[in-house]
Design a protein around this motif. Sequence first.
Motif, PDB file in Angstrom:
ATOM      1  N   ALA A 254       0.825  -1.212   0.000  1.00  0.00           N
ATOM      2  CA  ALA A 254       0.000   0.000   0.000  1.00  0.00           C
ATOM      3  C   ALA A 254       0.854   1.254   0.000  1.00  0.00           C
ATOM      4  N   SER A 255       2.062   1.156   0.515  1.00  0.00           N
ATOM      5  CA  SER A 255       2.952   2.315   0.577  1.00  0.00           C
ATOM      6  C   SER A 255       3.351   2.812  -0.805  1.00  0.00           C
ATOM      7  N   LYS A 256       3.175   1.982  -1.822  1.00  0.00           N
ATOM      8  CA  LYS A 256       3.556   2.379  -3.182  1.00  0.00           C
ATOM      9  C   LYS A 256       2.477   3.197  -3.873  1.00  0.00           C
ATOM     10  N   LEU A 257       1.293   3.293  -3.274  1.00  0.00           N
ATOM     11  CA  LEU A 257       0.239   4.104  -3.878  1.00  0.00           C
ATOM     12  C   LEU A 257       0.561   5.576  -3.692  1.00  0.00           C
ATOM     13  N   SER A 258       0.309   6.348  -4.731  1.00  0.00           N
ATOM     14  CA  SER A 258       0.526   7.788  -4.619  1.00  0.00           C
ATOM     15  C   SER A 258      -0.535   8.375  -3.706  1.00  0.00           C
ATOM     16  N   SER A 259      -0.164   9.385  -2.931  1.00  0.00           N
ATOM     17  CA  SER A 259      -1.094   9.997  -1.979  1.00  0.00           C
ATOM     18  C   SER A 259      -2.128  10.827  -2.725  1.00  0.00           C
ATOM     19  N   LYS A 260      -3.393  10.527  -2.490  1.00  0.00           N
ATOM     20  CA  LYS A 260      -4.493  11.275  -3.090  1.00  0.00           C
ATOM     21  C   LYS A 260      -5.746  10.952  -2.302  1.00  0.00           C
ATOM     22  N   VAL A 295      -7.654  -0.989  -3.895  1.00  0.00           N
ATOM     23  CA  VAL A 295      -8.301  -1.006  -2.582  1.00  0.00           C
ATOM     24  C   VAL A 295      -7.302  -1.445  -1.523  1.00  0.00           C
ATOM     25  N   VAL A 296      -7.119  -0.614  -0.516  1.00  0.00           N
ATOM     26  CA  VAL A 296      -6.199  -0.925   0.579  1.00  0.00           C
ATOM     27  C   VAL A 296      -6.966  -1.700   1.642  1.00  0.00           C
ATOM     28  N   ASP A 297      -6.414  -2.836   2.063  1.00  0.00           N
ATOM     29  CA  ASP A 297      -7.112  -3.677   3.033  1.00  0.00           C
ATOM     30  C   ASP A 297      -7.070  -3.076   4.430  1.00  0.00           C
ATOM     31  N   SER A 298      -7.740  -3.746   5.375  1.00  0.00           N
ATOM     32  CA  SER A 298      -7.874  -3.191   6.724  1.00  0.00           C
ATOM     33  C   SER A 298      -6.563  -3.140   7.495  1.00  0.00           C
ATOM     34  N   SER A 299      -5.569  -3.907   7.059  1.00  0.00           N
ATOM     35  CA  SER A 299      -4.257  -3.836   7.721  1.00  0.00           C
ATOM     36  C   SER A 299      -3.472  -2.619   7.274  1.00  0.00           C
ATOM     37  N   GLN A 300      -3.966  -1.964   6.210  1.00  0.00           N
ATOM     38  CA  GLN A 300      -3.303  -0.801   5.604  1.00  0.00           C
ATOM     39  C   GLN A 300      -1.932  -1.169   5.042  1.00  0.00           C
ATOM     40  N   GLN A 301      -1.725  -2.455   4.803  1.00  0.00           N
ATOM     41  CA  GLN A 301      -0.434  -2.928   4.309  1.00  0.00           C
ATOM     42  C   GLN A 301      -0.452  -3.278   2.835  1.00  0.00           C
ATOM     43  N   TRP A 302      -1.602  -3.813   2.345  1.00  0.00           N
ATOM     44  CA  TRP A 302      -1.656  -4.296   0.972  1.00  0.00           C
ATOM     45  C   TRP A 302      -2.744  -3.594   0.169  1.00  0.00           C
ATOM     46  N   ALA A 303      -2.445  -3.373  -1.118  1.00  0.00           N
ATOM     47  CA  ALA A 303      -3.406  -2.787  -2.046  1.00  0.00           C
ATOM     48  C   ALA A 303      -3.783  -3.836  -3.084  1.00  0.00           C
TER      49      ALA A 303
END
Length: 328
Positions: A254-260, A295-303
């Motif tokens: 998920a960290s690789k997603l651009s912030s928006k 979609v980022v999962d509830s762990s906020q780790q994976w998209a």
Amino acid sequence: MQLRKWMPTIIMVVILLLGVAYAYSQNFFQKDQTAPVEAKWVTFTPANVQQIEMQSSPDNANTTTTPASITLENKQNLWHMRTPANYPTNAYAITDWLTTLQAATVHDIVEDSPTDVAKYGIDAQQPTIILTTSTGKQDKLYIGSKLPTDGYYYARLNEGAIIQLSQQTVTDLSATAFYFVDTTPFGWDDQYMTALSWTGQDQTNNWTLTHQANLEDPSQDRWTFDGHSISSEQASNLTDSIKNIPTDQLPTPASKLSSKSPLFTLRVTRTEGERTVNDTYQGFQSANNPAYIDVVDSSQQWAYRLPSESIKQVMKAAQTITDSTSSE
């Protein structure tokens, strides 16, 4: 006189013929048509397996064209993937794979004590599969090349004989990392879900689903949608439309997603024993392909990359309930 002379012989022949006829009637001379039971290739108890290591064929979801190593580890009855990454796992898929391996049988023995396994396409230094149990017992399984005759592959267990393994078994065991991955970012049990809130980016598709469980009679559970009572069927249709959206690709960090700003935010409240747990999922427009939403999962780790159309179907399902309740 001549007949009397041959009478004992005639009687013996008649008795013999009658005996043969009786024997055939009782199937005494028929071969046993029961197929021999094939021996198990490897004996183990799936519940006792602590680690699975295997060489995988290339992942369709990746660009790599070389086999990858997969390591799955069971800790406190929970499966974790260690390589190629710590992706969320699907425990049911792992159980099915172990069941397939447990059922694998030896079709025939090719060579009892092989001295040259390379001619069978087997690398003695590189097992195809390594099983490690909770007691530390380790089995190394090798799958070699295909036999000249169709339908079988050469295989070997530890330092044992070269055997024939069915092509179907080899196909079923040739799993990629994607096979073991949980393919949907959403996950909860409706029985323990108490509230579900969907917030859209433009505020035009916002709604809240609540659930009050009846522990004695689940058929009497109470569901509301934006304060209006709805049937359990309407509620499950809506929740299933969300939970059953699969990806066809491996998750990405998920960290690789651009912030928006997210296109939607889904908040789920559920009970876990005596605790109340709040999970948050967020969907972002794919930067390079509008046909997908990350979609980022509830762990906020994976998209997870999901089709945009599937998210639109969720919003349509919610709108259908809105229309039905507004007419009351």
